[in-house]
Design a protein around this motif. Structure first.
Motif, PDB file in Angstrom:
ATOM      1  N   ARG A  29      36.526  41.432  41.468  1.00  0.00           N
ATOM      2  CA  ARG A  29      35.118  41.078  41.264  1.00  0.00           C
ATOM      3  C   ARG A  29      35.013  39.574  41.080  1.00  0.00           C
ATOM      4  O   ARG A  29      35.999  38.914  40.722  1.00  0.00           O
ATOM      5  CB  ARG A  29      34.586  41.771  40.002  1.00  0.00           C
ATOM      6  CG  ARG A  29      34.538  43.282  40.078  1.00  0.00           C
ATOM      7  CD  ARG A  29      33.869  43.810  38.809  1.00  0.00           C
ATOM      8  NE  ARG A  29      34.412  43.163  37.625  1.00  0.00           N
ATOM      9  CZ  ARG A  29      35.173  43.770  36.721  1.00  0.00           C
ATOM     10  NH1 ARG A  29      35.456  45.040  36.840  1.00  0.00           N
ATOM     11  NH2 ARG A  29      35.647  43.098  35.678  1.00  0.00           N
ATOM     12  N   PRO A  30      33.805  39.012  41.238  1.00  0.00           N
ATOM     13  CA  PRO A  30      33.672  37.555  41.073  1.00  0.00           C
ATOM     14  C   PRO A  30      34.174  37.030  39.727  1.00  0.00           C
ATOM     15  O   PRO A  30      34.734  35.940  39.672  1.00  0.00           O
ATOM     16  CB  PRO A  30      32.164  37.326  41.230  1.00  0.00           C
ATOM     17  CG  PRO A  30      31.705  38.426  42.119  1.00  0.00           C
ATOM     18  CD  PRO A  30      32.560  39.615  41.749  1.00  0.00           C
ATOM     19  N   PRO A  78      29.213  30.425  44.588  1.00  0.00           N
ATOM     20  CA  PRO A  78      29.258  31.886  44.806  1.00  0.00           C
ATOM     21  C   PRO A  78      29.576  32.271  46.250  1.00  0.00           C
ATOM     22  O   PRO A  78      30.185  33.313  46.490  1.00  0.00           O
ATOM     23  CB  PRO A  78      27.856  32.359  44.393  1.00  0.00           C
ATOM     24  CG  PRO A  78      27.032  31.142  44.176  1.00  0.00           C
ATOM     25  CD  PRO A  78      27.940  29.960  44.054  1.00  0.00           C
ATOM     26  N   ILE A  96      33.414  32.145  46.552  1.00  0.00           N
ATOM     27  CA  ILE A  96      34.004  33.252  45.790  1.00  0.00           C
ATOM     28  C   ILE A  96      33.793  34.563  46.538  1.00  0.00           C
ATOM     29  O   ILE A  96      34.706  35.387  46.669  1.00  0.00           O
ATOM     30  CB  ILE A  96      33.362  33.334  44.382  1.00  0.00           C
ATOM     31  CG1 ILE A  96      33.705  32.077  43.568  1.00  0.00           C
ATOM     32  CG2 ILE A  96      33.794  34.594  43.656  1.00  0.00           C
ATOM     33  CD1 ILE A  96      35.168  31.938  43.217  1.00  0.00           C
ATOM     34  N   ASP A  97      32.610  34.753  47.078  1.00  0.00           N
ATOM     35  CA  ASP A  97      32.303  35.972  47.819  1.00  0.00           C
ATOM     36  C   ASP A  97      33.220  36.108  49.037  1.00  0.00           C
ATOM     37  O   ASP A  97      33.759  37.177  49.315  1.00  0.00           O
ATOM     38  CB  ASP A  97      30.835  35.935  48.254  1.00  0.00           C
ATOM     39  CG  ASP A  97      30.416  37.205  48.959  1.00  0.00           C
ATOM     40  OD1 ASP A  97      30.367  38.251  48.284  1.00  0.00           O
ATOM     41  OD2 ASP A  97      30.171  37.179  50.179  1.00  0.00           O
TER      42      ASP A  97
END
Lengths: 489, 489
Positions: A190-191, A171, A174-175
């Protein structure tokens, strides 16, 4: 390194004496090159224990081998593979004693046959490597990467690094992509609209497979990235090549009935042209009207050092028809094997399931190391350094190309890492490439980029991403001389 | 972290004033969560420069945003995303303003639909995780791995680490596997008979695709590894499940007309049975007579702590009909994503070409780090530590299983990392799994392992690779109590 006792296994159901089996295994290992001159054999005690035999069995086998000079004994130090064996002795294929299995009936060889053969693996041995897509030790900040790897390998990070993540991605990475990389291309995501891949090659393969694996028509640019053509040749898709002009892919030439169009709009591969905004709008409008997906391979946007990068197609996509592909191969290094897809969540979900089937997920430790490399500012610093070096090299190369009268094509105003050149009439770039290899110069001849390879004979690519600036002028000079000689001959 | 100026892009062909476009982008970023409360906006000077507009345009946009409380100004420090925004405000899907693209027509969803859904990603949150195939922080020598990674990231190693290796693998790792890992299984192989893969999952996929991608019949064990059944369901192969007995796959039950047989001979997944040598000979003889390939997934041989591992099928294969698959997921950690195939050179060549098409190659730095981990002795040390811990846990668990009267199945004498258990009559393992999840216990119900899921209701798997020894007795107790309650209800 001593040879481990586990290297030996005896077959108790065999009629051969155990001592003889052991001797044969050692001789076989020597002849096949698995055991090398000077390597230490296990102690007789440890080997006897491992094999579950009396120690005298091992001692006798070793004594026989000493007698035949395969093994030598050194006082107290133990037994060693003999240095005096004639290793020039080639016993050929080590294995099959039974009739060999007929693999020819089982393998159609379709993948090996369709493979690219034009890439030179030992390009580092050449003095003038105008090769594309490789890393330059002068530009990669290896010390910073190492620090980030050590951070990613801390106890606290144990779970994301070592675990089987099933279908998930890190995460943190991805962020970072969503909040810092994509906005530079005008993209919001968005993720659940982002999927990490094993480089752009893997991204293209996943998308081709989920959209076209069962068939359908798609368009590609001509010329284009040879790896894409190879990928599509293994789907059941019908591929329609559309010739590019100096502004990239002309949407008005796209045939009817397409399911998907693959484009390198911002930086056409290999011609380096940039698609103007009006043409991008036209492409997206047609995609919406006719209902085809647009796959945007934005493979080199970070290297746009001349003028700011134009927004990605994906940034202009109001309908959600664009599948965007990015890569860290150019901006970090290609051996990292990390890239990403940005698309509608349904596309990402399906591509994620296929990725899970084929390879599970990209290694966690590399994901977290990259996230660190970015969040600590090393990524931007490296990009700046690369852009600066590429701009310098481009200036030098541009001047050398002009002063030697080599023929440029249009495109490439935004920078990048290569030039796309035309040969003079009658000079075949494949032949030019061969002549230059003998003179320590590597170029990329045009044929693999074209659907009709013959069309590529008039073009070649020269990259400056891996050649030092002070080699460029001499390298271009050698190219010009080789062309001259071919023209005159 | 400050928001980079590149986060913003203006569309000069739009009828909207530039100042308004900028405001909308900032508001959009806040509402969509890309910009977070307290984050610093770029300076008006740098943003104006990036966008190519007058500085006053940016200043006015910021002033408007301060007035509407999206942004706050701090003296000298600049502009920040306001802390007082109500982020509970959910504006829903951020994007499409045009009619949404109809992805439903483009995606058949076959991969997402066929995906396993039984794995619990957040297993670390459970007190009693009897999950299989995950890493244990107590057993992995992370400090040694870190040292090896730092070595692999030295300047001298730049080329193998960072470069695009095209189709190649790290020769140091291949050499180590050929000379030190495979001999422990009695296998001899040359470098061109070994291919690195992204874990065993990737190896199974590559082999299934080159042998069965175009169709044909194959046999699998029943029950078997669910990922294999999933892989085969996406080829055009016809799959024949063959029920295993306490000695693994019975060769005499294999149907005629097969192209390939998949087996976990040394340690059947999930029943843990070991195929006796006589049966292995029979399988290889039949393979040779009928001309089918044998794919041996030797997924856990390093964990054979009770008695020495029996030789691999591949070690007994004189015809070259066996394709051997190994993995470092169990012996190093699963997030590493490294495994390998050992097979006839023609098989390896074809699988290598497919691997190149799909993902190029496993990341170079991980290959070299693993080679270091092995050659410096850390690999063997870690294996010894794991075997010791697993043996202890197995002893504890075995006693707990017996004292609570849980029902074992046959098999598992060689060790490994799990037990395969049967439920009492009438107790469905899927229901048992659900009940136990609410009590902090994770087990693996049987259905996903079976071709006919209903047959799996009577079985479940309990692994001890990730649960601390001191949790085992209480965990088994909870399982026994839950079974009791279900039986009585």
């Amino acid at each position: 390194m001593p040879i481990p006792p586990e290297s030996f296994l005896l077959d108790r159901s065999s009629p051969l004496p155990l001592q003889l089996q052991l001797r044969r295994q050692i001789i076989g290992g020597v002849l096949e090159g698995r055991f090398r001159p000077g390597e230490k054999l296990p102690s007789t005690r440890s080997l006897a224990q491992q094999l579950g035999v009396a120690r005298v069995t091992v001692t006798q086998a070793f004594a026989e081998l000493v007698a035949t000079d395969y093994v030598c004994a050194k006082d107290r130090a133990g037994y060693f593979i003999s240095d005096s064996i004639d290793l020039a002795l080639d016993v050929g294929d080590p294995a099959p004693k039974a009739a060999a299995f007929s693999w020819g009936e089982h393998l159609d060889g379709r993948y090996a046959r369709a493979q690219r053969s034009d890439r030179v693996a030992d390009w580092r041995r050449y003095d003038f490597p105008f090769v594309y897509g490789q890393a330059d030790p002068q530009l990669v900040d290896l010390a910073a990467w190492r620090d980030c790897a050590v951070r990613a390998l801390g106890r606290r990070e144990f779970a994301p690094m070592t675990g089987d993540l099933y279908g998930e991605d890190d995460p943190e990475l991805i962020d970072y992509i969503a909040r810092h990389i994509l906005p530079r291309r005008g993209i919001r995501a968005r993720p659940d609209e982002i999927l990490l891949t094993l480089g752009a090659q893997n991204a293209l393969w996943l998308i081709a497979e989920i959209l076209l694996g069962q068939g359908g028509e798609c368009a590609i640019e001509d010329p284009c990235y040879p790896g894409l053509r190879e990928i599509l040749s293994h789907t059941r898709a019908t591929v329609r090549p559309v010739s590019v002009d100096p502004y990239g892919l002309p949407p008005q030439h796209l045939p009817a009935g397409l399911k998907a169009v693959f484009t390198t709009a911002s930086h056409q591969c290999p011609t380096n042209s940039t698609m103007p905004v009006q043409r991008r709008r036209q492409l997206l409008r047609i995609a919406q009207e006719r209902g085809f997906a647009v796959i945007e391979d934005d493979y080199e946007f970070e290297m746009s050092f001349s003028g700011s990068a134009s927004p990605a197609l994906k940034a202009m996509d109001r309908a959600g028809a664009v599948i965007y592909i990015g890569s860290f191969s150019k901006s970090v290094f290609p051996g990292l094997r990390l890239g990403y897809v940005v698309a509608d969540a349904r596309v990402v979900q399906e591509a994620r399931a296929l990725r899970g089937l084929v390879l599970r997920h990209p290694p966690g430790v590399l994901q977290r190391t990259l996230a660190n490399f970015m969040s600590l500012g090393h990524y931007d610093a490296q990009l700046n350094r690369m852009r600066g070096a590429y701009a310098d090299r481009r200036t030098i190369m541009s001047a050398a190309i002009d002063s030697h009268g080599l023929c440029r094509t249009e495109g490439g105003q935004a920078g990048g890492s290569c030039f796309w050149l035309a040969t003079p009439y009658g000079v075949d770039s494949a032949r030019l490439g061969q002549v230059l290899r003998d003179r320590q110069v590597l170029i990329e001849p045009g044929p693999p980029f074209f659907s009709d390879r013959a069309k590529g004979g008039g073009f070649y690519r020269l990259a400056y991403s891996s050649i030092p600036a002070d080699r460029i002028v001499e390298g271009i000079g050698r190219i010009a001389r080789a062309i001259d000689e071919i023209v005159r001959s």
